[in-house]
Design an enzyme around this catalytic site. Structure first.
Site, PDB file in Angstrom:
ATOM      1  CG  HIS A  25     -49.137 -46.474 -49.710  1.00 35.97           C
ATOM      2  ND1 HIS A  25     -49.654 -46.220 -48.236  1.00 35.97           N
ATOM      3  CD2 HIS A  25     -48.282 -44.690 -50.055  1.00 35.97           C
ATOM      4  CE1 HIS A  25     -50.030 -44.384 -48.374  1.00 35.97           C
ATOM      5  NE2 HIS A  25     -48.969 -44.180 -49.095  1.00 35.97           N
ATOM      6  CG  HIS A  27     -48.765 -40.597 -52.517  1.00 37.50           C
ATOM      7  ND1 HIS A  27     -50.060 -40.018 -51.984  1.00 37.50           N
ATOM      8  CD2 HIS A  27     -48.780 -41.333 -51.956  1.00 37.50           C
ATOM      9  CE1 HIS A  27     -50.485 -40.805 -51.148  1.00 37.50           C
ATOM     10  NE2 HIS A  27     -49.022 -40.901 -50.596  1.00 37.50           N
ATOM     11  CG  ASP A  29     -49.086 -35.855 -56.281  1.00 36.12           C
ATOM     12  OD1 ASP A  29     -48.766 -37.465 -55.473  1.00 36.12           O
ATOM     13  OD2 ASP A  29     -49.153 -35.351 -55.102  1.00 36.12           O
ATOM     14  N   GLY A 186     -52.900 -36.380 -47.136  1.00 39.37           N
ATOM     15  CA  GLY A 186     -52.251 -35.028 -46.500  1.00 39.37           C
ATOM     16  C   GLY A 186     -51.952 -35.331 -44.664  1.00 39.37           C
ATOM     17  CD  GLU A 216     -46.729 -41.035 -43.681  1.00 37.87           C
ATOM     18  OE1 GLU A 216     -45.889 -40.851 -43.988  1.00 37.87           O
ATOM     19  OE2 GLU A 216     -47.400 -40.705 -44.046  1.00 37.87           O
ATOM     20  CG  ASP A 316     -44.886 -42.583 -49.662  1.00 41.42           C
ATOM     21  OD1 ASP A 316     -46.638 -42.588 -49.831  1.00 41.42           O
ATOM     22  OD2 ASP A 316     -44.636 -42.200 -48.535  1.00 41.42           O
TER      23      ASP A 316
END
Length: 376
Positions: A25, A27, A29, A186, A216, A316
Site C-alpha cells: 500500500h 501511492h 503521487d 479518494g 480508514e 501509504d
C-alpha cells in the site's frame, strides 16, 4: 498466513533497512522526492510553497500532520500537478522504485489513479505505459547496483468520480503488461464501493484481483461493501475492523484483558485471512484510529495482530508522512516490543497477500525466509 521457518530470531541490534520487505500500500503521487517536485514544477510553470528541497519536504509533512483535511489534500495538488506528462510520470515512477529498493523492499505494488494525470493530453493508456516504462527503468537501475526488486501497478479509480468501469477496463487491458490489481481510492466516507458494483463485477468476470480502500475514513459499512460489492481480496487500511471487536477487561485489573468477542464481520475478515494493509503513521495523521486513542500505543494493529488477523505493514504516502517501511518497522519495535519473528511474520503476510502468481509468490516467501534465517 505462512509460518516463519526461523525458530528463534536474534535480538534486533542492526539496521532494519537491511531486512527484505514487501510493500502493498504505497501511492505513487505520495512518494515523490522534494527535489524532483521542484524541478518538474519549474518545467511545468507550477508554483510551490517552497523551492528549497528541505523546506518543501518539511511543508509536506507539516501539512499532512496539521489536522486540516483541506491542507492535507493540498499536498496532492502539488504532486499530481507535476505528473501530467510522459517525462514527469516516467521520472517519478523510476525514482519511486529506486527509493523502495533503498528501503529494502524486494516486492512492491504501486497504486495510482491514471484519471488524475490527463491534464496535458495523455490518454489513460499512455499514462499507464509511461509509469510502466518508468518502473521498469527503476528495476533495471536497481539491478545494476547488484540488488533485485519486483514491482507491479495497482490501477486505481477515484471513488467520487464516475469512471469506475472505464478504469476497470483499463486495468484488465494492461494485465500482463505491468498491472497486477485494481483499487478505488479518494473520499471514502459517503462513497461506498457499491457505486462501482458493475465495475467490480467486470473485474471478477475477467479474474482480475481487487484491493479496496475501506475502514480508514469510514467504518464497518464501508468494509462490508468492499467485501460484498468490491469482492476485495485485501482491505486498504481496514483498521476500523477493530470497531467490530468487543474487549472486556477484568474487574479487578483494568489493564488485563478478560474476554475478546469478534462480531460477524471481523470474524469473517480474520477467519478467511483477508489482508489488512495497515499504515500506522498515516492512520494517526488522518484520524483513522482516533476512536481508539491518540498515540501509536492506542493503534489497534497490535490487537489485530495478536488476534490472528492477516496484518501487513505499509507506508501509504512516504512523502506526506515522512516515513519508510524501515521507519514503520522501527516504530513497531519501539512501541509494541516486536522482535524479528514478528517482523518476519508481518512480511510473510504481505508476501502471501500479494497479487503475484503462485509460483512467484512461493519464490518470494522462500527468499524472505532464507534472508531471515541467515541473519544469525
Amino acid at each position: 498466513m505462512t509460518e516463519p521457518i526461523v525458530d528463534a530470531a536474534p535480538a534486533i541490534d542492526f539496521d532494519l533497512k537491511s531486512l527484505p520487505k514487501v510493500s502493498l500500500h504505497d501511492h505513487l503521487d505520495g512518494g515523490l522526492r522534494p527535489a524532483t517536485i521542484i524541478e518538474l514544477a519549474e518545467a511545468a510553470g507550477h508554483t510551490l510553497p517552497s523551492t528549497d528541497p528541505v523546506a518543501l519536504g518539511q511543508w509536506f509533512r507539516e501539512s499532512a500532520d496539521s489536522g486540516s483535511l483541506v491542507r492535507y489534500l493540498e499536498t496532492f495538488d502539488h504532486t499530481v500537478a507535476v505528473m501530467q506528462t510522459y517525462d514527469g510520470l516516467f521520472r517519478v515512477a523510476k525514482e519511486f522504485v529506486e527509493d523502495l529498493a533503498d528501503d529494502g523492499v524486494v516486492y512492491g505494488e504501486v497504486r495510482w489513479a491514471p484519471e488524475q494525470h490527463l491534464q496535458n493530453g495523455l490518454t489513460l493508456d499512455e499514462a499507464v505505459e509511461a509509469v510502466q516504462e518508468g518502473l521498469e527503468a527503476g528495476v533495471e537501475a536497481v539491478s545494476e547496483t547488484g540488488r533485485e526488486i519486483q514491482v507491479g501497478q495497482l490501477i486505481t479509480a477515484m471513488r467520487h468520480a464516475e469512471r469506475g468501469q472505464e478504469i476497470a477496463e483499463l486495468a484488465v487491458r494492461h494485465r500482463n503488461k505491468g498491472a497486477v490489481g485494481f483499487d478505488i481510492a479518494g473520499a471514502e466516507d459517503g462513497f461506498l464501493p457499491s457505486r462501482f458494483k458493475d465495475a467490480f463485477t467486470y473485474l471478477a468476470q475477467h479474474n482480475f484481483p481487487a484491493t479496496v480502500h475501506a475502514g480508514e475514513a469510514a467504518g464497518l459499512d464501508s468494509i462490508q461493501s468492499a467485501l460484498v460489492d468490491g469482492r476485495a481480496l485485501r482491505l486498504g487500511h481496514g483498521v476500523r475492523i477493530a470497531e467490530d471487536i468487543m474487549v472486556e477487561f477484568d474487574d479487578d485489573d483494568e489493564a488485563t484483558v478478560g474476554l475478546v468477542t469478534l462480531g460477524d464481520l471481523s470474524s469473517w475478515v480474520r477467519d478467511r485471512g483477508i489482508a489488512l494493509e495497515i499504515c500506522p503513521s498515516s492512520n494517526l495523521q488522518t484520524g483513522a484510529t482516533a476512536e481508539f486513542g491518540e498515540g501509536i500505543e492506542s493503534h489497534p494493529l497490535d490487537m489485530l495482530y495478536q488476534l490472528g488477523f492477516n496484518v501487513t505493514i505499509n507506508t501509504d504516502n512516504r512523502l506526506m508522512s515522512g516515513v519508510t517501511l524501515t521507519d514503520e518497522f522501527n516504530l513497531l519495535v519501539e512501541t509494541f516490543d516486536y522482535d524479528l519473528d514478528d517482523l518476519l511474520e508481518l512480511t510473510l503476510n504481505a508476501a502471501e497477500a500479494s497479487f503475484l502468481p503462485l509460483e512467484e509468490k512461493e519464490a518470494l516467501v522462500e527468499y524472505i525466509n532464507d534472508a531471515y534465517a541467515n541473519l544469525g
